[in-house]
Motif scaffolding. Structure first.
Motif, PDB file in Angstrom:
ATOM      1  N   SER A  65       0.865  -0.915  -0.428  1.00  0.00           N
ATOM      2  CA  SER A  65      -0.045  -0.139  -0.459  1.00  0.00           C
ATOM      3  C   SER A  65       1.079   1.601  -0.057  1.00  0.00           C
ATOM      4  CB  SER A  65      -0.547  -0.016   1.390  1.00  0.00           C
ATOM      5  OG  SER A  65      -1.575  -1.327   1.317  1.00  0.00           O
ATOM      6  N   GLY A  66       0.527   2.277  -0.544  1.00  0.00           N
ATOM      7  CA  GLY A  66       1.337   3.250  -0.702  1.00  0.00           C
ATOM      8  C   GLY A  66       1.207   4.163   0.465  1.00  0.00           C
ATOM      9  N   SER A  67       1.395   5.718   0.215  1.00  0.00           N
ATOM     10  CA  SER A  67       1.493   6.784   1.551  1.00  0.00           C
ATOM     11  C   SER A  67      -0.422   7.475   2.239  1.00  0.00           C
ATOM     12  CB  SER A  67       2.517   7.570   1.951  1.00  0.00           C
ATOM     13  OG  SER A  67       2.371   8.579   0.082  1.00  0.00           O
ATOM     14  N   GLY A  68      -0.272   8.472   2.213  1.00  0.00           N
ATOM     15  CA  GLY A  68      -1.774   9.152   2.333  1.00  0.00           C
ATOM     16  C   GLY A  68      -2.321   9.401   3.098  1.00  0.00           C
ATOM     17  N   ASN A  69      -3.599   8.568   2.407  1.00  0.00           N
ATOM     18  CA  ASN A  69      -4.788   7.810   2.750  1.00  0.00           C
ATOM     19  C   ASN A  69      -4.684   6.585   2.868  1.00  0.00           C
ATOM     20  OD1 ASN A  69      -5.749   8.423   0.376  1.00  0.00           O
ATOM     21  ND2 ASN A  69      -7.651   9.813   0.596  1.00  0.00           N
ATOM     22  N   HIS A  70      -3.944   5.736   2.191  1.00  0.00           N
ATOM     23  CA  HIS A  70      -4.198   4.073   1.557  1.00  0.00           C
ATOM     24  C   HIS A  70      -3.974   3.755   3.416  1.00  0.00           C
ATOM     25  CE1 HIS A  70      -2.550   4.843  -2.099  1.00  0.00           C
ATOM     26  NE2 HIS A  70      -3.781   5.430  -2.412  1.00  0.00           N
ATOM     27  N   PHE A  71      -5.010   2.968   3.802  1.00  0.00           N
ATOM     28  CA  PHE A  71      -5.016   1.798   4.877  1.00  0.00           C
ATOM     29  C   PHE A  71      -5.459   0.391   4.920  1.00  0.00           C
ATOM     30  CE2 PHE A  71      -9.551   4.389   4.058  1.00  0.00           C
ATOM     31  CZ  PHE A  71     -10.144   3.248   4.350  1.00  0.00           C
ATOM     32  N   VAL A  72      -5.545  -0.214   5.833  1.00  0.00           N
ATOM     33  CA  VAL A  72      -5.582  -1.335   5.209  1.00  0.00           C
ATOM     34  C   VAL A  72      -5.881  -1.495   7.963  1.00  0.00           C
ATOM     35  CG1 VAL A  72      -5.476  -4.262   5.523  1.00  0.00           C
ATOM     36  CG2 VAL A  72      -4.142  -2.382   4.184  1.00  0.00           C
ATOM     37  N   GLU A  73      -7.622  -1.727   7.316  1.00  0.00           N
ATOM     38  CA  GLU A  73      -8.506  -1.407   8.749  1.00  0.00           C
ATOM     39  C   GLU A  73      -8.580  -3.135   9.133  1.00  0.00           C
ATOM     40  OE1 GLU A  73      -8.986   2.021   8.680  1.00  0.00           O
ATOM     41  OE2 GLU A  73     -10.958   1.874   8.113  1.00  0.00           O
ATOM     42  N   PHE A  74      -9.425  -3.698  10.268  1.00  0.00           N
ATOM     43  CA  PHE A  74      -9.657  -4.541  11.010  1.00  0.00           C
ATOM     44  C   PHE A  74     -11.408  -3.430  11.644  1.00  0.00           C
ATOM     45  CE2 PHE A  74      -5.959  -7.315  11.614  1.00  0.00           C
ATOM     46  CZ  PHE A  74      -6.654  -8.048  10.486  1.00  0.00           C
ATOM     47  N   GLY A  75     -12.025  -3.983  11.211  1.00  0.00           N
ATOM     48  CA  GLY A  75     -13.349  -3.197  12.098  1.00  0.00           C
ATOM     49  C   GLY A  75     -14.670  -3.572  11.894  1.00  0.00           C
ATOM     50  N   LEU A 112     -11.426  -4.051   5.910  1.00  0.00           N
ATOM     51  CA  LEU A 112     -11.476  -3.030   4.595  1.00  0.00           C
ATOM     52  C   LEU A 112      -9.317  -2.830   4.419  1.00  0.00           C
ATOM     53  CD1 LEU A 112     -13.718  -1.235   3.236  1.00  0.00           C
ATOM     54  CD2 LEU A 112     -12.920   0.198   4.896  1.00  0.00           C
ATOM     55  N   SER A 113      -9.768  -2.570   2.829  1.00  0.00           N
ATOM     56  CA  SER A 113      -8.314  -1.612   2.156  1.00  0.00           C
ATOM     57  C   SER A 113      -8.735  -0.550   1.567  1.00  0.00           C
ATOM     58  CB  SER A 113      -7.419  -2.967   1.800  1.00  0.00           C
ATOM     59  OG  SER A 113      -8.121  -3.592   1.042  1.00  0.00           O
ATOM     60  N   HIS A 114      -7.844   0.374   1.154  1.00  0.00           N
ATOM     61  CA  HIS A 114      -7.771   1.808   0.174  1.00  0.00           C
ATOM     62  C   HIS A 114      -6.130   1.555  -0.012  1.00  0.00           C
ATOM     63  CE1 HIS A 114      -7.637   5.520  -0.347  1.00  0.00           C
ATOM     64  NE2 HIS A 114      -8.424   5.290  -1.616  1.00  0.00           N
ATOM     65  N   SER A 115      -6.309   1.565  -1.569  1.00  0.00           N
ATOM     66  CA  SER A 115      -4.616   2.176  -1.920  1.00  0.00           C
ATOM     67  C   SER A 115      -5.234   1.574  -3.445  1.00  0.00           C
ATOM     68  CB  SER A 115      -4.000   1.138  -1.558  1.00  0.00           C
ATOM     69  OG  SER A 115      -4.056  -0.035  -1.691  1.00  0.00           O
ATOM     70  N   GLY A 116      -3.684   1.986  -4.342  1.00  0.00           N
ATOM     71  CA  GLY A 116      -4.191   2.417  -5.792  1.00  0.00           C
ATOM     72  C   GLY A 116      -3.244   1.239  -5.995  1.00  0.00           C
ATOM     73  N   SER A 117      -2.714   1.293  -7.555  1.00  0.00           N
ATOM     74  CA  SER A 117      -1.567   1.107  -8.166  1.00  0.00           C
ATOM     75  C   SER A 117       0.334   1.476  -7.739  1.00  0.00           C
ATOM     76  CB  SER A 117      -2.134   1.248 -10.259  1.00  0.00           C
ATOM     77  OG  SER A 117      -2.041   1.980 -10.128  1.00  0.00           O
ATOM     78  N   ARG A 118       0.320   2.196  -6.993  1.00  0.00           N
ATOM     79  CA  ARG A 118       1.482   2.607  -6.798  1.00  0.00           C
ATOM     80  C   ARG A 118       2.818   3.129  -7.607  1.00  0.00           C
ATOM     81  NH1 ARG A 118       2.845   2.070  -2.856  1.00  0.00           N
ATOM     82  NH2 ARG A 118       4.435   0.761  -2.413  1.00  0.00           N
ATOM     83  N   GLY A 119       3.575   2.839  -7.304  1.00  0.00           N
ATOM     84  CA  GLY A 119       4.602   3.127  -8.459  1.00  0.00           C
ATOM     85  C   GLY A 119       4.310   2.902 -10.232  1.00  0.00           C
ATOM     86  N   LEU A 120       4.115   1.990 -10.390  1.00  0.00           N
ATOM     87  CA  LEU A 120       3.877   1.609 -11.726  1.00  0.00           C
ATOM     88  C   LEU A 120       2.731   2.508 -12.146  1.00  0.00           C
ATOM     89  CD1 LEU A 120       3.209  -0.484 -14.279  1.00  0.00           C
ATOM     90  CD2 LEU A 120       1.552  -1.220 -13.230  1.00  0.00           C
ATOM     91  N   GLY A 121       1.397   2.433 -11.269  1.00  0.00           N
ATOM     92  CA  GLY A 121       0.842   3.513 -11.956  1.00  0.00           C
ATOM     93  C   GLY A 121       0.247   5.254 -12.557  1.00  0.00           C
TER      94      GLY A 121
END
Length: 466
Positions: A220-230, A252-261
């Motif tokens: 996962s990247g930085s900023g608002n990216h996360f992985v969380e239990f809930g 729940l996870s939130h992230s994208g295509s990393r350095g490639l994107g």
């Protein structure tokens, strides 16, 4: 130094005065090109000079080729603003509205909509949805191409979260990696079919990107990216979810295509700006025609990045499920920062860009997160034509990152998290819950866009940072 060409050598070859000479000489300083003899260098430059269009998407020569093409007689002019629909207008800052109105003046624009979580971005605002005719705008897709939300629901009770906090913390630390440039250590990497895709060979820009992508898949990247239990609370059981009404453990996870994107976005945005010269206020909205080689190439690269982002989430959830010793009983996934070919109500095929906006076609499932201390929502789209079948992708920022860092303190953020029973690993002041809009207000502004099937309340959150 014997192989060093000079400007006069290029002029003799037929290069016109201007940027092309400087760009070409700069490229020839690259290590793999300096090895060529002067004869081979001149032969290569002659090919580019004679057929610049064939080199518009070349990894080394795209900008030189663009500079060799005839310059347009004038900038592409903006046109009269087309109408668009705004949801939750009272909660959207004026700068985001101004960006949307500029986008609606592009000659390729057909329709648009602004979501209630909208805030300022590059080119198209975050929360902006834009339909264009036969054109794709890299910065209307966004830098983090195919950024996604993914939810796994496990048949474990909510008390699992309070009884095993330290165990779940360790599971997150052991099975996730966060941060700009961060990848999995050798020996911990997992194979992925997306890394074997032909695009890594067929698209010149991607030829040296596979190894880095292999390091970062499943991270996962930085900023608002996360992985969380809930806690997942299913309030309306439907065939789509396949689980009864009740409460469950969720990831729940939130992230994208990393350095490639990011690399794809930056490369093709520069190329678009070279071939599509717009007024200053609209320059980040430069587009590539889908009937051009560059446009087709970006479209293929964008889709690869979207599939790569999906593969990242698949590996994150696979690792966590294995660590839990459980299989998910339901999954929901959706993405934003992407472009889709869709049809409007009148039958016209358009390219719909959703930059920080969730697809909400009729019956389409998605997740709209809140903040660390506010629930997210599992939703089912209603397919409203006026919204271009879209909804918000979250609560949206109330404070810019700079303002949040300047105005908030570590102590007040920690107190706020403690009051809500949130265990945070990493994170920064710029991602504090107070930096975001009220998710309940945002959801109230889009009742005609989605139905709510359930919620996700974060409890143990992992983000970039110590």
């Amino acid at each position: 130094m014997a192989n060093l060409l000079r400007g006069n050598d290029l002029r003799t070859l037929g290069f016109p005065e201007g940027r092309a000479i400087g760009l070409a000489l700069a490229q020839l300083q690259r290590k793999h090109l300096k090895k060529l003899s002067q004869t081979d260098q001149l032969a290569l430059l002659g090919q580019i000079l004679n057929n610049p269009k064939e080199y518009l998407t070349h990894l080394d020569w795209s900008h030189t080729a663009a500079a060799l093409l005839p310059a347009p007689s004038r900038h592409i002019a903006l046109v009269e603003r087309k109408p668009y629909v705004t949801f939750g207008a009272e909660h959207i800052d004026p700068s985001a509205v101004h960006q949307m109105e500029t986008a609606m003046k592009l000659p390729v624009t057909v329709a648009g909509a602004l979501m209630p979580d909208a805030h300022h971005g590059y080119g198209l605002p975050i929360g902006g949805v834009l339909a264009t005719e036969n054109a794709v705008i890299p910065y209307a897709v966004g830098v983090d191409i195919g950024c996604r939300m993914a939810l796994s629901v496990f048949d474990l009770p909510p008390k699992y979260l309070t009884q095993r906090v330290q165990e779940l913390r360790k599971i997150l630390l052991d099975n996730t990696r966060f941060g700009s440039g961060r990848g999995w250590e050798r020996g911990y990497r997992m194979a992925s079919a997306v890394l074997e895709r032909d695009e890594f060979v067929e698209i010149p820009f991607l030829k040296n990107k596979r190894d880095r992508a292999a390091e970062q898949v499943g991270t996962s990247g930085s900023g608002n990216h996360f992985v969380e239990f809930g806690i997942v609370d299913i309030t309306e059981a439907g065939n789509e979810l396949g689980v009864p009404v009740g409460q469950y453990l969720g990831v729940l996870s939130h992230s994208g295509s990393r350095g490639l994107g990011a690399g794809i976005a930056e490369h093709y945005t520069r190329l678009a700006k070279d071939v599509c010269q717009l007024p200053t206020e609209a320059q980040h909205l430069a587009w590539l025609g889908l009937d051009t080689e560059a446009g087709q190439e970006y479209w293929a690269a964008m889709n690869l990045a979207g599939d790569y982002a999906s593969a990242c989430h698949a590996q994150i959830h696979q690792r966590l499920a294995k660590a839990l010793g459980e299989r998910p009983v339901a999954k929901v996934e959706n993405h934003h920062n992407f472009a889709w070919k869709e049809r409007l109500a009148d039958g016209r095929e358009v390219v719909v860009h959703r930059k920080g906006a969730t697809p909400a076609g009729a019956g389409v499932l998605g997740i709209i997160p809140g903040s660390m201390t506010a629930p997210g929502f599992i939703v089912r789209g209603k397919g409203l034509a006026e919204s271009l079948s879209s909804a918000s992708h979250g609560a949206g920022r109330l404070m810019s990152r700079t303002r949040a860092k300047a105005e908030l303190t570590e102590s007040e953020v920690r107190k706020h998290l403690a009051e809500h029973g949130i265990e945070l690993i990493g994170g920064g002041l710029d991602e504090a819950p107070m930096a975001y809009k009220d998710i309940h207000t945002v959801m109230a502004s889009q009742r005609e866009l989605v139905d709510v099937l359930g919620s996700f309340t974060p409890k143990i959150v992992r983000m970039d940072g110590a």
